[in-house]
Scaffold this motif. Structure first.
Motif, PDB file in Angstrom:
ATOM      1  N   ILE A  10     -15.258  20.717 -14.330  1.00 26.38           N
ATOM      2  CA  ILE A  10     -15.309  21.766 -15.356  1.00 26.38           C
ATOM      3  C   ILE A  10     -16.749  22.257 -15.552  1.00 26.38           C
ATOM      4  O   ILE A  10     -17.009  23.459 -15.625  1.00 26.38           O
ATOM      5  CB  ILE A  10     -14.709  21.261 -16.685  1.00 26.38           C
ATOM      6  CG1 ILE A  10     -13.194  21.057 -16.526  1.00 26.38           C
ATOM      7  CG2 ILE A  10     -15.017  22.210 -17.837  1.00 26.38           C
ATOM      8  CD1 ILE A  10     -12.545  20.357 -17.697  1.00 26.38           C
ATOM      9  N   VAL A  11     -17.701  21.341 -15.629  1.00 30.38           N
ATOM     10  CA  VAL A  11     -19.109  21.710 -15.832  1.00 30.38           C
ATOM     11  C   VAL A  11     -19.625  22.511 -14.642  1.00 30.38           C
ATOM     12  O   VAL A  11     -20.283  23.545 -14.826  1.00 30.38           O
ATOM     13  CB  VAL A  11     -19.966  20.450 -16.075  1.00 30.38           C
ATOM     14  CG1 VAL A  11     -21.448  20.776 -16.033  1.00 30.38           C
ATOM     15  CG2 VAL A  11     -19.591  19.799 -17.395  1.00 30.38           C
ATOM     16  N   ILE A  12     -19.332  22.081 -13.434  1.00 27.88           N
ATOM     17  CA  ILE A  12     -19.782  22.800 -12.242  1.00 27.88           C
ATOM     18  C   ILE A  12     -19.148  24.192 -12.185  1.00 27.88           C
ATOM     19  O   ILE A  12     -19.811  25.178 -11.865  1.00 27.88           O
ATOM     20  CB  ILE A  12     -19.472  21.987 -10.968  1.00 27.88           C
ATOM     21  CG1 ILE A  12     -20.367  20.760 -10.903  1.00 27.88           C
ATOM     22  CG2 ILE A  12     -19.652  22.841  -9.721  1.00 27.88           C
ATOM     23  CD1 ILE A  12     -20.037  19.790  -9.775  1.00 27.88           C
ATOM     24  N   SER A  13     -17.871  24.289 -12.519  1.00 28.03           N
ATOM     25  CA  SER A  13     -17.195  25.597 -12.522  1.00 28.03           C
ATOM     26  C   SER A  13     -17.808  26.527 -13.570  1.00 28.03           C
ATOM     27  O   SER A  13     -18.035  27.719 -13.299  1.00 28.03           O
ATOM     28  CB  SER A  13     -15.704  25.426 -12.814  1.00 28.03           C
ATOM     29  OG  SER A  13     -15.095  24.667 -11.818  1.00 28.03           O
ATOM     30  N   ALA A  14     -18.093  26.011 -14.745  1.00 27.36           N
ATOM     31  CA  ALA A  14     -18.684  26.829 -15.809  1.00 27.36           C
ATOM     32  C   ALA A  14     -20.059  27.340 -15.393  1.00 27.36           C
ATOM     33  O   ALA A  14     -20.373  28.529 -15.561  1.00 27.36           O
ATOM     34  CB  ALA A  14     -18.776  26.032 -17.106  1.00 27.36           C
ATOM     35  N   PHE A  15     -20.890  26.482 -14.851  1.00 31.48           N
ATOM     36  CA  PHE A  15     -22.212  26.917 -14.400  1.00 31.48           C
ATOM     37  C   PHE A  15     -22.118  27.901 -13.242  1.00 31.48           C
ATOM     38  O   PHE A  15     -22.930  28.820 -13.136  1.00 31.48           O
ATOM     39  CB  PHE A  15     -23.086  25.715 -14.031  1.00 31.48           C
ATOM     40  CG  PHE A  15     -23.737  25.080 -15.227  1.00 31.48           C
ATOM     41  CD1 PHE A  15     -24.698  25.761 -15.962  1.00 31.48           C
ATOM     42  CD2 PHE A  15     -23.377  23.799 -15.617  1.00 31.48           C
ATOM     43  CE1 PHE A  15     -25.290  25.186 -17.062  1.00 31.48           C
ATOM     44  CE2 PHE A  15     -23.966  23.214 -16.721  1.00 31.48           C
ATOM     45  CZ  PHE A  15     -24.925  23.904 -17.455  1.00 31.48           C
ATOM     46  N   SER A  16     -21.127  27.735 -12.382  1.00 32.04           N
ATOM     47  CA  SER A  16     -20.942  28.675 -11.272  1.00 32.04           C
ATOM     48  C   SER A  16     -20.587  30.066 -11.785  1.00 32.04           C
ATOM     49  O   SER A  16     -21.111  31.071 -11.303  1.00 32.04           O
ATOM     50  CB  SER A  16     -19.844  28.185 -10.330  1.00 32.04           C
ATOM     51  OG  SER A  16     -20.205  26.966  -9.749  1.00 32.04           O
ATOM     52  N   VAL A  17     -19.711  30.124 -12.775  1.00 32.98           N
ATOM     53  CA  VAL A  17     -19.328  31.420 -13.357  1.00 32.98           C
ATOM     54  C   VAL A  17     -20.531  32.065 -14.049  1.00 32.98           C
ATOM     55  O   VAL A  17     -20.791  33.262 -13.889  1.00 32.98           O
ATOM     56  CB  VAL A  17     -18.153  31.239 -14.338  1.00 32.98           C
ATOM     57  CG1 VAL A  17     -17.933  32.501 -15.162  1.00 32.98           C
ATOM     58  CG2 VAL A  17     -16.893  30.865 -13.582  1.00 32.98           C
ATOM     59  N   ILE A  18     -21.281  31.293 -14.808  1.00 33.80           N
ATOM     60  CA  ILE A  18     -22.462  31.823 -15.492  1.00 33.80           C
ATOM     61  C   ILE A  18     -23.497  32.312 -14.477  1.00 33.80           C
ATOM     62  O   ILE A  18     -24.054  33.410 -14.607  1.00 33.80           O
ATOM     63  CB  ILE A  18     -23.065  30.764 -16.438  1.00 33.80           C
ATOM     64  CG1 ILE A  18     -22.117  30.499 -17.601  1.00 33.80           C
ATOM     65  CG2 ILE A  18     -24.443  31.201 -16.951  1.00 33.80           C
ATOM     66  CD1 ILE A  18     -22.495  29.311 -18.452  1.00 33.80           C
ATOM     67  N   TYR A  19     -23.758  31.540 -13.442  1.00 36.19           N
ATOM     68  CA  TYR A  19     -24.728  31.931 -12.410  1.00 36.19           C
ATOM     69  C   TYR A  19     -24.289  33.219 -11.725  1.00 36.19           C
ATOM     70  O   TYR A  19     -25.097  34.137 -11.521  1.00 36.19           O
ATOM     71  CB  TYR A  19     -24.900  30.806 -11.385  1.00 36.19           C
ATOM     72  CG  TYR A  19     -25.810  31.201 -10.261  1.00 36.19           C
ATOM     73  CD1 TYR A  19     -27.195  31.198 -10.434  1.00 36.19           C
ATOM     74  CD2 TYR A  19     -25.303  31.608  -9.036  1.00 36.19           C
ATOM     75  CE1 TYR A  19     -28.040  31.577  -9.410  1.00 36.19           C
ATOM     76  CE2 TYR A  19     -26.132  31.994  -8.006  1.00 36.19           C
ATOM     77  CZ  TYR A  19     -27.509  31.971  -8.193  1.00 36.19           C
ATOM     78  OH  TYR A  19     -28.345  32.351  -7.181  1.00 36.19           O
ATOM     79  N   TYR A  20     -23.024  33.318 -11.372  1.00 34.40           N
ATOM     80  CA  TYR A  20     -22.521  34.524 -10.706  1.00 34.40           C
ATOM     81  C   TYR A  20     -22.659  35.747 -11.617  1.00 34.40           C
ATOM     82  O   TYR A  20     -23.076  36.812 -11.180  1.00 34.40           O
ATOM     83  CB  TYR A  20     -21.059  34.341 -10.287  1.00 34.40           C
ATOM     84  CG  TYR A  20     -20.474  35.588  -9.677  1.00 34.40           C
ATOM     85  CD1 TYR A  20     -20.798  35.958  -8.383  1.00 34.40           C
ATOM     86  CD2 TYR A  20     -19.628  36.412 -10.410  1.00 34.40           C
ATOM     87  CE1 TYR A  20     -20.284  37.120  -7.829  1.00 34.40           C
ATOM     88  CE2 TYR A  20     -19.115  37.575  -9.872  1.00 34.40           C
ATOM     89  CZ  TYR A  20     -19.441  37.919  -8.568  1.00 34.40           C
ATOM     90  OH  TYR A  20     -18.937  39.072  -8.035  1.00 34.40           O
ATOM     91  N   THR A  21     -22.338  35.588 -12.880  1.00 35.46           N
ATOM     92  CA  THR A  21     -22.429  36.695 -13.830  1.00 35.46           C
ATOM     93  C   THR A  21     -23.871  37.172 -13.978  1.00 35.46           C
ATOM     94  O   THR A  21     -24.151  38.368 -13.948  1.00 35.46           O
ATOM     95  CB  THR A  21     -21.870  36.276 -15.196  1.00 35.46           C
ATOM     96  OG1 THR A  21     -20.523  35.839 -15.040  1.00 35.46           O
ATOM     97  CG2 THR A  21     -21.924  37.418 -16.193  1.00 35.46           C
TER      98      THR A  21
END
Length: 103
Positions: A10-21
């Motif tokens: 969950i943490v890795i997915s959240a950071f991935s979405v934030i980084y992409y945005t």
């Protein structure tokens, strides 16, 4: 062990979405910075480009005087030399004939 793995996912997915945005957001546009001074001469309004970035001939200027609004392109009132240069540069005048005349 499974809970730790799910939390990590969950943490890795959240950071991935934030980084992409953040990384896909385009940089801000640089707008021209210019100083224009106006002077009334009879029924004419003279605008002088007093410094800053040159303005493209297709730049739109809107002026409101006594609830009368006029919108025009820079090239509509420039002198021949400025039109040939392709831009409105510093210390060049732009005289709007009869802009202030209201029949």
């Amino acid at each position: 062990m499974l809970a730790t793995f799910l939390l990590l996912l969950i943490v890795i997915s959240a950071f991935s979405v934030i980084y992409y945005t953040v990384s896909s957001t385009p940089p801000p546009t640089n707008y021209p910075n210019v100083t224009i001074v106006g002077k009334v001469e009879g029924n004419d309004l003279t605008l002088v480009h007093r410094g800053g970035d040159p303005l493209n001939l297709d730049t739109t200027i809107t002026i409101t005087i006594d609830n009368k609004t006029e919108t025009f392109l820079v090239k509509d009132y420039l002198d021949t030399e400025s039109i040939q240069d392709g831009e409105w540069k510093s210390w060049r005048k732009n005289t709007l004939s009869s802009l202030l005349y209201d029949p």
